[in-house]
Design an enzyme around this catalytic site. Structure first.
Site, PDB file in Angstrom:
ATOM      1  N   LYS A  19       8.939  -2.316  -0.688  1.00  0.00           N
ATOM      2  CA  LYS A  19       8.359  -2.643  -1.998  1.00  0.00           C
ATOM      3  C   LYS A  19       8.539  -1.507  -3.004  1.00  0.00           C
ATOM      4  O   LYS A  19       8.903  -1.743  -4.139  1.00  0.00           O
ATOM      5  CB  LYS A  19       6.849  -2.901  -1.881  1.00  0.00           C
ATOM      6  CG  LYS A  19       6.455  -4.162  -1.174  1.00  0.00           C
ATOM      7  CD  LYS A  19       4.974  -4.461  -1.390  1.00  0.00           C
ATOM      8  CE  LYS A  19       4.027  -3.380  -0.919  1.00  0.00           C
ATOM      9  NZ  LYS A  19       4.049  -3.097   0.517  1.00  0.00           N
ATOM     10  N   ARG A  93      -4.240  -7.086  -2.189  1.00  0.00           N
ATOM     11  CA  ARG A  93      -4.037  -7.052  -0.740  1.00  0.00           C
ATOM     12  C   ARG A  93      -5.013  -7.955  -0.006  1.00  0.00           C
ATOM     13  O   ARG A  93      -4.949  -8.055   1.225  1.00  0.00           O
ATOM     14  CB  ARG A  93      -4.224  -5.619  -0.241  1.00  0.00           C
ATOM     15  CG  ARG A  93      -2.909  -4.853  -0.067  1.00  0.00           C
ATOM     16  CD  ARG A  93      -3.302  -3.472   0.328  1.00  0.00           C
ATOM     17  NE  ARG A  93      -2.394  -2.733   1.122  1.00  0.00           N
ATOM     18  CZ  ARG A  93      -1.571  -1.800   0.647  1.00  0.00           C
ATOM     19  NH1 ARG A  93      -1.462  -1.585  -0.626  1.00  0.00           N
ATOM     20  NH2 ARG A  93      -0.842  -1.083   1.483  1.00  0.00           N
ATOM     21  N   ARG A 129      10.300   7.255   6.851  1.00  0.00           N
ATOM     22  CA  ARG A 129      10.124   7.340   5.389  1.00  0.00           C
ATOM     23  C   ARG A 129       9.635   8.734   4.983  1.00  0.00           C
ATOM     24  O   ARG A 129       8.748   9.306   5.605  1.00  0.00           O
ATOM     25  CB  ARG A 129       9.094   6.298   4.944  1.00  0.00           C
ATOM     26  CG  ARG A 129       8.737   6.415   3.473  1.00  0.00           C
ATOM     27  CD  ARG A 129       8.099   5.178   2.952  1.00  0.00           C
ATOM     28  NE  ARG A 129       6.703   5.031   3.339  1.00  0.00           N
ATOM     29  CZ  ARG A 129       5.947   4.012   2.948  1.00  0.00           C
ATOM     30  NH1 ARG A 129       6.450   3.056   2.187  1.00  0.00           N
ATOM     31  NH2 ARG A 129       4.689   3.946   3.326  1.00  0.00           N
ATOM     32  N   ARG A 161       4.014  10.887   4.661  1.00  0.00           N
ATOM     33  CA  ARG A 161       2.620  10.514   4.406  1.00  0.00           C
ATOM     34  C   ARG A 161       1.829  10.520   5.706  1.00  0.00           C
ATOM     35  O   ARG A 161       2.339  10.118   6.744  1.00  0.00           O
ATOM     36  CB  ARG A 161       2.575   9.109   3.790  1.00  0.00           C
ATOM     37  CG  ARG A 161       2.902   9.114   2.320  1.00  0.00           C
ATOM     38  CD  ARG A 161       3.098   7.741   1.762  1.00  0.00           C
ATOM     39  NE  ARG A 161       2.165   6.735   2.254  1.00  0.00           N
ATOM     40  CZ  ARG A 161       2.137   5.483   1.818  1.00  0.00           C
ATOM     41  NH1 ARG A 161       2.992   5.097   0.886  1.00  0.00           N
ATOM     42  NH2 ARG A 161       1.279   4.617   2.306  1.00  0.00           N
ATOM     43  N   ARG A 172      -2.068  -0.557  10.060  1.00  0.00           N
ATOM     44  CA  ARG A 172      -1.741  -1.078   8.724  1.00  0.00           C
ATOM     45  C   ARG A 172      -1.064  -2.433   8.826  1.00  0.00           C
ATOM     46  O   ARG A 172      -1.305  -3.317   8.014  1.00  0.00           O
ATOM     47  CB  ARG A 172      -0.851  -0.080   7.975  1.00  0.00           C
ATOM     48  CG  ARG A 172      -1.622   1.173   7.574  1.00  0.00           C
ATOM     49  CD  ARG A 172      -0.704   2.281   7.154  1.00  0.00           C
ATOM     50  NE  ARG A 172       0.020   1.984   5.942  1.00  0.00           N
ATOM     51  CZ  ARG A 172       1.181   2.553   5.610  1.00  0.00           C
ATOM     52  NH1 ARG A 172       1.748   3.427   6.411  1.00  0.00           N
ATOM     53  NH2 ARG A 172       1.755   2.253   4.488  1.00  0.00           N
TER      54      ARG A 172
HETATM   55  P1  AMP Z   1       0.348   1.931   0.140  1.00  0.00           P
HETATM   56  O1  AMP Z   1       0.876   3.164  -0.496  1.00  0.00           O
HETATM   57  O2  AMP Z   1       0.408   0.748  -0.781  1.00  0.00           O
HETATM   58  O3  AMP Z   1       0.977   1.644   1.476  1.00  0.00           O
HETATM   59  O4  AMP Z   1      -1.209   2.173   0.419  1.00  0.00           O
HETATM   60  C1  AMP Z   1      -1.653   3.197   1.285  1.00  0.00           C
HETATM   61  C2  AMP Z   1      -3.110   2.974   1.652  1.00  0.00           C
HETATM   62  O5  AMP Z   1      -3.914   2.971   0.464  1.00  0.00           O
HETATM   63  C3  AMP Z   1      -3.401   1.632   2.309  1.00  0.00           C
HETATM   64  O6  AMP Z   1      -3.177   1.653   3.712  1.00  0.00           O
HETATM   65  C4  AMP Z   1      -4.884   1.446   1.956  1.00  0.00           C
HETATM   66  O7  AMP Z   1      -5.693   2.268   2.774  1.00  0.00           O
HETATM   67  C5  AMP Z   1      -4.951   2.005   0.539  1.00  0.00           C
HETATM   68  N1  AMP Z   1      -4.674   0.960  -0.464  1.00  0.00           N
HETATM   69  C6  AMP Z   1      -3.619   0.896  -1.322  1.00  0.00           C
HETATM   70  N2  AMP Z   1      -3.689  -0.205  -2.096  1.00  0.00           N
HETATM   71  C7  AMP Z   1      -4.801  -0.877  -1.691  1.00  0.00           C
HETATM   72  C8  AMP Z   1      -5.403  -2.103  -2.078  1.00  0.00           C
HETATM   73  N3  AMP Z   1      -4.867  -2.894  -3.011  1.00  0.00           N
HETATM   74  N4  AMP Z   1      -6.549  -2.468  -1.449  1.00  0.00           N
HETATM   75  C9  AMP Z   1      -7.115  -1.697  -0.504  1.00  0.00           C
HETATM   76  N5  AMP Z   1      -6.583  -0.547  -0.066  1.00  0.00           N
HETATM   77  C10 AMP Z   1      -5.435  -0.116  -0.661  1.00  0.00           C
END
Ligand code: AMP
Length: 214
Positions: A19, A93, A129, A161, A172
């Site tokens: 994404k 999400r 990554r 990360r 996740r």
């Molecule tokens: P990402 O970078 O989008 O993979 O997000 C990393 C982490 O941030 C996720 O595993 C969640 O813990 C938190 N997070 C990011 N976006 C959301 C969202 N829309 N709702 C809830 N948690 C989020």
């Protein structure tokens, strides 16, 4: 169809589906603000804010940050960019987030893209990554294009990360299946969902994304 009236693109897909990479390209080509809730949360953590401190506990174990916290953050962003086209990456999400979003995006034209990949491919991609600490650009350790000096093209340091470690990745993905997959149905029912096979190189997927946007 994606024309000048479209003001909101929602990008769905499991963690590691690609994404972030596609989001950068879509935002640049179609002149949209790129809102990644994950990036916003990581910035809060880096700045040691109260929000960052509470979000970190969830993120470290691969759980979702509570809906009300996220919705408030996104709503603030929308109110600051009321006249801009926006690309959402990593949000919504959950169904509750999608319903919340619908309340403050009335009048926007919406297009939803879902990038679909197999779980095995996702685990491999996430493990290799690396992200730039400065501009957030994403790299893949396993590709020949990975910079040998571990520096981004902007000069920033590349890092892994914390939540891209195997144990957290599994959580996740489970969270994605349970809480985010239902959004596919949610948006399909609204009639503006495009599903895009996420296999192949970023360039292959980019061709398909542009084809879907039209
Ligand atoms: P990402 O970078 O989008 O993979 O997000 C990393 C982490 O941030 C996720 O595993 C969640 O813990 C938190 N997070 C990011 N976006 C959301 C969202 N829309 N709702 C809830 N948690 C989020």
């Amino acid at each position: 169809m994606f024309d000048e009236k479209v003001k909101l693109v929602i990008l769905l897909g499991a963690p590691g589906a690609g994404k972030g990479t596609q989001a950068e390209r879509i935002a640049a080509k179609y002149n949209l603000k790129h809102l990644s809730t994950g990036d916003l949360l990581r910035a809060e953590i880096e700045n040691s804010t109260e929000l960052g401190k509470s979000a970190q506990a969830y993120m470290n174990v691969g759980k979702l940050v509570p809906d009300d916290v996220i919705l408030k953050m996104v709503e603030t962003y929308f109110s600051r960019h009321a006249d801009c086209g926006i690309l959402l990456d990593g949000f919504p999400r959950t169904i509750a987030q999608a319903e919340g979003l619908a309340r403050f995006t009335v009048g926007r034209n919406i297009l939803t893209l879902s990038i679909d990949v197999e779980a095995d491919a996702v685990i491999e991609r996430l493990s290799s990554r690396r992200s730039c600490k400065v501009c957030k650009k994403i790299y893949n350790l396993a590709l020949p294009t990975y910079p040998p000096d571990e520096r981004c093209e902007c000069g920033g340091e590349l890092y892994q990360r914390d939540d891209d470690k195997p144990e957290t990745i599994r959580n996740r993905l489970a969270v994605y299946d349970a809480q985010t997959m239902p959004l596919i149905e949610f948006y399909r029912n609204q009639g503006f969902l495009h599903r895009i096979p996420g296999s192949g190189s970023p360039d292959d997927v980019w061709t398909k994304v542009q084809g879907a946007i039209g």
